[in-house]
Scaffold this active site. Sequence first.
Site, PDB file in Angstrom:
ATOM      1  N   LEU A   1      71.580  19.366  19.210  1.00  0.00           N
ATOM      2  CA  LEU A   1      71.512  20.709  19.476  1.00  0.00           C
ATOM      3  C   LEU A   1      72.932  21.261  18.889  1.00  0.00           C
ATOM      4  CD1 LEU A   1      70.234  21.385  23.023  1.00  0.00           C
ATOM      5  CD2 LEU A   1      68.940  22.031  20.816  1.00  0.00           C
ATOM      6  N   ASP A   2      73.156  22.442  18.649  1.00  0.00           N
ATOM      7  CA  ASP A   2      74.358  23.116  18.009  1.00  0.00           C
ATOM      8  C   ASP A   2      75.434  23.020  19.252  1.00  0.00           C
ATOM      9  OD1 ASP A   2      73.439  23.325  15.585  1.00  0.00           O
ATOM     10  OD2 ASP A   2      72.982  25.511  15.657  1.00  0.00           O
ATOM     11  N   ARG A   3      76.565  23.004  18.900  1.00  0.00           N
ATOM     12  CA  ARG A   3      77.643  23.248  20.279  1.00  0.00           C
ATOM     13  C   ARG A   3      77.271  24.238  20.971  1.00  0.00           C
ATOM     14  NH1 ARG A   3      83.864  22.883  18.724  1.00  0.00           N
ATOM     15  NH2 ARG A   3      83.045  21.249  17.329  1.00  0.00           N
TER      16      ARG A   3
ATOM     17  N   THR B   1      74.568  26.110  21.532  1.00  0.00           N
ATOM     18  CA  THR B   1      73.257  26.185  21.961  1.00  0.00           C
ATOM     19  C   THR B   1      72.936  25.297  23.106  1.00  0.00           C
ATOM     20  OG1 THR B   1      72.430  26.305  19.661  1.00  0.00           O
ATOM     21  CG2 THR B   1      70.759  25.613  21.251  1.00  0.00           C
TER      22      THR B   1
ATOM     23  N   ARG C   1      69.112  30.310  13.602  1.00  0.00           N
ATOM     24  CA  ARG C   1      70.107  31.104  13.453  1.00  0.00           C
ATOM     25  C   ARG C   1      70.217  31.986  11.849  1.00  0.00           C
ATOM     26  NH1 ARG C   1      75.162  27.766  15.134  1.00  0.00           N
ATOM     27  NH2 ARG C   1      76.382  29.640  14.794  1.00  0.00           N
TER      28      ARG C   1
END
Length: 294
Positions: free
Chosen positions: A118-120, A122, A220
């Site tokens: 997961l993105d930082r 998110t 995104r």
Amino acid sequence: MLARLKGVPKSMIYRIVRKGEVRVNKGRIKPEYKLQNGDRVRIPPVRVAERETRTLSVKLNKISSLPDRILFEDDALLILNKPFGIAVHGGSGVDFGVIEALRALRPEARFLELVHRLDRDTSGVLLIAKKRSALRALHEQLRLKKIQKDYLALVKGHWPSSCKKVQAPLLKNVLQNGGRVVKVSSEGKVSETHFKVEERFEYATLLKASPITGRTHQIRVHTLHSGHPIAFDNRYGDREFDRHLQDTGLNRLFLHAATLCCQHPLGGTLSIEAPLDDQLRHCLQILRKKSPFL
């Protein structure tokens, strides 16, 4: 390599192997290459974080709260509701991430590996394998697109109900500082996201986003490409939209991995839901009060 690079996160070791940074007989080799007698192996210099840094990291609020964010655990899996603002692993200027923190919190654990990322910024469902067999089984499900992941995203404006799918190829560029910027490009990889309107507000829409492919920053960039960037996205967002949301108390990316459904490696179907954090819930409550008839 694991014996030679003690203290180095396994995720970092796997990464340098995948990228071809390990040389055999002065040449690049594929990750599946099996060493032969007489092979000369060159391992690139790797900076090993000091144990004191790891110990200090465990004391940080978001790290020390990880045990309280466990949604499910058994002999094969550990599933977290990852908080926003923390990377899933170290690298690109980050000394530690969720996986390094869990290993430090559980020094007795023999195997802990990320199943996906997961993105930082998110939050939400994050799978960690506790057995190599579980990791292999889940990676196979990911490869065959048999894991269903649904996100909640608050986007700018009124998303049209007719827009249920975005197919736009994505090209990733890596910056000098290690950061990544993704854009829609005919030269990019095939990417597909399904969308469903969950709730409408005066100047925003809450979407369920279900990625079919798993590209970097996919949701995104696909929402931006459609003209509806996600709230407080510091890379692909809209500052004017963010200002409209200031009175909701929101100051983080509104992207949350809400649910995940897969086949459990030991048998049966596993369905996990991660509740929104207080800030995201409060934002929606304020928006509902301001848009009572929508």
